[in-house]
Design an enzyme around this catalytic site. Structure first.
Site, PDB file in Angstrom:
ATOM      1  N   SER A 147     -39.573 -24.421  -1.159  1.00 57.25           N
ATOM      2  CA  SER A 147     -40.984 -24.206  -0.816  1.00 57.25           C
ATOM      3  C   SER A 147     -41.217 -23.849   0.644  1.00 57.25           C
ATOM      4  O   SER A 147     -42.351 -23.587   1.027  1.00 57.25           O
ATOM      5  CB  SER A 147     -41.798 -25.456  -1.174  1.00 57.25           C
ATOM      6  OG  SER A 147     -41.343 -26.564  -0.431  1.00 57.25           O
ATOM      7  N   LYS A 151     -48.561 -32.694  -0.245  1.00 56.25           N
ATOM      8  CA  LYS A 151     -48.405 -31.841   0.934  1.00 56.25           C
ATOM      9  C   LYS A 151     -49.732 -31.686   1.672  1.00 56.25           C
ATOM     10  O   LYS A 151     -49.780 -31.644   2.904  1.00 56.25           O
ATOM     11  CB  LYS A 151     -47.859 -30.474   0.516  1.00 56.25           C
ATOM     12  CG  LYS A 151     -46.417 -30.539   0.004  1.00 56.25           C
ATOM     13  CD  LYS A 151     -45.941 -29.184  -0.486  1.00 56.25           C
ATOM     14  CE  LYS A 151     -44.505 -29.267  -0.993  1.00 56.25           C
ATOM     15  NZ  LYS A 151     -44.010 -27.983  -1.520  1.00 56.25           N
TER      16      LYS A 151
END
Length: 803
Positions: A696, A739
């Site tokens: 990611s 996140k």
């Protein structure tokens, strides 16, 4: 057969019936398991209807009846061919009618006879017989004397080996002078087969019959000698434990006579009472009684008795049929969850739904709930709140680092120190069969040569199988279907797929700064004040101080470190109070450092400053979401790629893909001017001691590379997450909520994320969505358009080249 009374013997000896009175036609009484000889006195028990009629007919006459033996003793209704032809004429001396209709009679053999024909078959047999007179022996010869002496001696030896010889028997043997009578007397008293006895009965020559008896006595003497030797050996091999057993039995008898109770007997009776009180399953009760019988026969100090006693203790202490009445009050459960946990609205809704299903259908086999989230977010306390809402007992078992399968299923009883597994230990601790059972840290299970603990959990966590869970120690099925299992994990990736399939994952994200402040006010500060012995008026912590503790002294998704810092403040104030300083203390943002020292967590980079070659990514770890700074630089070299900072294989592949994309997007003039084939590209992720991996960070690496190659800075208040392809497509990622919380804690204002993750925005609380600017992107062109800014002065480019 019944014993013969002494009065009966006297009566028989006084009566000597003449042979001339015996009629030719007599009723027949079939006998089994015995051959009756002449002069033999025998009690018989008659129960068959036809035999009863034959006895009644004989008694109505002169008392004579013909006795012949069945060839097969098992036959209840023998026919003509099932009877031997040679038998004995007997005389009925006494008859006693029993209450159940049977007859008990005493008969004496009078003479031998042979059936000539059957004159009647129903309702009882009647036969015509011919008497078989005894052949008259010749004058006494040396052979007959020797035979008789030999037979007497062998008989005495046999009786001596059996322990049955006495002076009366010796006198009887010596007084019999006729060979035939001696042979019949001995044949009727030694253990012969029916065929052998019948063969002796049919021999009419007395000497021949005596020779046959002599041969049989030789075999019987050898058998008796071997039997006596075996009995002697067995008697010599009686061990001390057996002698002790006999002595203990005598001691028990003495205690009973004295009216006192033996401790050993009291223990056995106590176990028997506890087994009955435990109300265990039928199979378990049978096993418990069998083990109790073994214990009763053992020496109390033997090692095996200790093993059996421990096993019985476990059997009687387990809650086979004890349970807590389940009263599911949905409003009360909701109030308990709201009172003890701040936030986590979606998690609470799922728990209430689960409880509602159990209330409407108590027999439903719903999924096993598994709370997944970083440490300190309240997974274990949620399980305790569920137990309080259901008014059930709560049991927690930590599985972290557990590698032995026997910890779940128990050890076999053959091993020293064997015990049941953690599940049955927890149920014994709870004392009921339906507690809320929390298996903590399911993702930390290990696997080695001692077995796979996760595989052992499959049976316990499967609602279709756990009604008969088998523990190796008990070796009996135990019903776990009433247990409410809850599991916790930090990350689901390490949970085996077969185990993961049996549970429903409920994700708990980290808390925002506002939520942490509220939780500290409602729960953490009051708890630490109580534990420190302080009163609320003695210590006050302002909101500004709490926010500074959260930002500068903790870096976590949960609340553990925050509670530790609050506990540290309480300890310092408690010391002041203990020293006699009674004035209250107020903790503010200004004096916080005096109590906790300098800040422990300082941002690695200033998020307000836009820099060339520095991009901010977002990472998701087991401790929650965090920001990930990525630096890129170019230098003279050979066109190589250098990646540092404890990067895993997947992240290195993302770096190579980012370099390929960056080079492919540059125009020809810029590429010729930079001569990338003669320069090395260095990508570094700070905090190099911490391992990092995952795809990611791909768009963050590509952005940093394009920034360093073009000289355009990357916005410092922007973070990004997404996987990049060689053609610049942005692929979806996981953990967007975690996140986002990490970005919020780091002071980020804008988050770039893959467009395919737009659906995940619904899981993010509204207050977080309002504070962060979420921008979905689909290609790297969109990412660069949002992330890169134009340099404000030429010094920026020179700074890049110097770096």
């Amino acid at each position: 057969m019944a014993e013969v009374d002494r009065d009966d013997l006297i009566t028989v000896l006084e009566e000597e019936p003449p042979l001339a009175d015996i009629p030719d036609s007599l009723p027949l009484l079939p006998v089994r398991d015995v051959v009756i000889f002449t002069d033999m006195l025998l009690p018989l028990l008659v129960g068959r209807e036809n035999s009863v009629r034959a006895v009644e007919e004989a008694v109505a006459g002169k008392g004579f009846i013909f006795l012949c033996t069945q060839k097969d003793a098992a036959l209840e209704a023998p026919r003509e061919e099932d009877l031997y032809r040679v038998g004995t004429v007997g005389r009925v001396l006494r008859v006693l009618k029993l209450p159940d209709g049977r007859l008990k009679l005493l008969v004496q053999g009078v003479a031998k006879g042979k059936i000539e024909r059957f004159t009647r078959r129903r309702p009882s047999f009647r036969v015509r017989i011919a008497l078989l007179p005894e052949e008259t022996p010749s004058e006494a010869s040396l052979e007959s004397e020797a035979l008789m002496r030999n037979v007497r001696e062998q008989t005495e030896k046999i009786l001596s080996l059996r322990g049955e010889l006495n002076t009366d028997i010796t006198a009887v043997l010596q007084n019999v002078e006729e060979p035939g009578k001696l042979a019949d007397l001995i044949a009727s008293n030694i253990r012969l087969k029916i065929e052998e006895s019948q063969a002796l009965l049919e021999i009419l020559d007395p000497l021949e019959r005596l020779r046959k008896v002599n041969d049989l006595l030789k075999r019987e003497l050898e058998l008796s000698a071997v039997q006596a030797k075996i009995q002697s050996d067995v008697k010599d091999e009686i061990s001390k434990s057996q002698r002790d057993h006999f002595l203990r039995e005598q001691v028990r008898a003495i205690y009973r006579e004295l009216g006192e109770q033996d401790e050993r007997l009291a223990e056995i009776e106590e176990y028997r009472r506890r087994i009955k009180k435990a109300r265990m399953s039928r199979e378990a009760q049978e096993e418990a009684l069998r083990q109790l019988k073994r214990l009763e026969q053992m020496h109390p100090d033997s090692a095996e008795s200790t093993v059996v006693r421990t096993y019985l203790d476990w059997l009687v202490d387990l809650p086979w049929n004890r349970s807590t009445p389940e009263r599911i009050d949905i409003p009360r459960a909701k109030a308990v969850l709201e009172r003890e946990h701040y936030g986590l609205a979606s998690v609470k809704d799922r728990i209430i739904e689960h409880l509602s299903i159990r209330k409407l259908n108590p027999r439903s086999r719903g999924p096993i709930l598994c709370f997944v989230g970083p440490p300190g977010v309240g997974k274990t306390s949620l399980g305790k709140a569920i137990a309080r809402a259901l008014k059930r007992k709560f049991v927690r078992v930590s599985l972290g680092g557990l590698r032995d399968e026997a910890e779940i299923r128990g050890h076999r009883r053959t091993y020293i120190g064997a015990m049941p597994g953690r599940i049955l230990q927890g149920l014994k601790q709870a004392g009921v069969r339906n507690p809320v059972f929390m298996l903590d840290e399911i993702d930390k299970l290990g696997l080695d040569f001692r077995g796979d603990p996760s595989a052992a959990l499959l049976e316990a966590l499967d609602p279709e199988q756990n009604a008969a869970f088998s523990d190796h120690y008990l070796n009996l099925p135990f019903d776990l279907s009433q247990v409410l299992f809850l599991l916790t994990a930090n990350i689901p990736d390490t949970i085996p797929s077969a185990l993961l399939d049996r549970m429903e994952l409920i994700f708990l994200s980290g808390y925002t700064e506002e939520e942490k402040t509220a939780i500290a006010r409602r729960h953490l500060i009051p708890r630490q004040l109580r534990e420190s012995g302080l009163k609320a008026r003695q210590l006050e912590i302002t909101d500004e101080a709490l926010r500074r503790i959260i930002r500068l002294y903790t870096s976590e998704a949960g609340l553990r470190n925050l509670e530790r810092e609050i506990a540290s403040l309480c300890r310092k104030v408690a010391r002041r109070v203990a020293e006699g300083k009674k004035e209250p203390v107020t903790i503010t943002g200004r004096n916080l450092a005096r109590f906790l020292g300098p800040a422990k967590f300082i941002p690695e980079m200033d998020p307000e400053e836009s820099q060339v070659g520095l991009a901010t990514g977002l990472a998701w770890t087991s401790a929650g979401g965090e920001v990930l700074f990525i630096e890129a630089s170019i230098m003279k070299g050979k066109g190589e790629l250098i990646v540092t900072g404890q990067i895993g294989e997947v992240m290195q592949e993302s770096a190579r893909a980012a370099v390929t994309y960056a080079r492919s997007t540059l125009n020809g003039a810029l590429e010729r001017r930079l001569r990338l084939d003669a320069r090395d590209v260095h990508i570094h992720v700070p905090a190099g001691a911490i391992p990092k991996d995952g795809p990611s960070a791909g768009i963050a690496m590509a952005t940093a590379l394009v920034s360093v190659l073009t000289g355009r800075p990357v916005r410092g208040d922007l973070a990004m997450t997404g996987e990049v392809t060689l053609r610049g497509r942005v692929l979806p990622i996981g953990g967007l909520k975690e996140k986002a919380l990490g970005a919020l804690r780091a002071g980020i204002k804008t988050v770039l994320f893959p467009r395919k993750n737009v659906k995940d925005l619904e899981e993010i609380p509204a207050n977080i969505r309002r504070r962060l600017n979420f921008i979905p992107v689909e290609t790297m062109e969109e990412v660069l358009r949002q992330a890169l800014v134009e340099p404000r002065r030429r010094g920026d480019r020179r700074t890049l080249r110097k770096a």
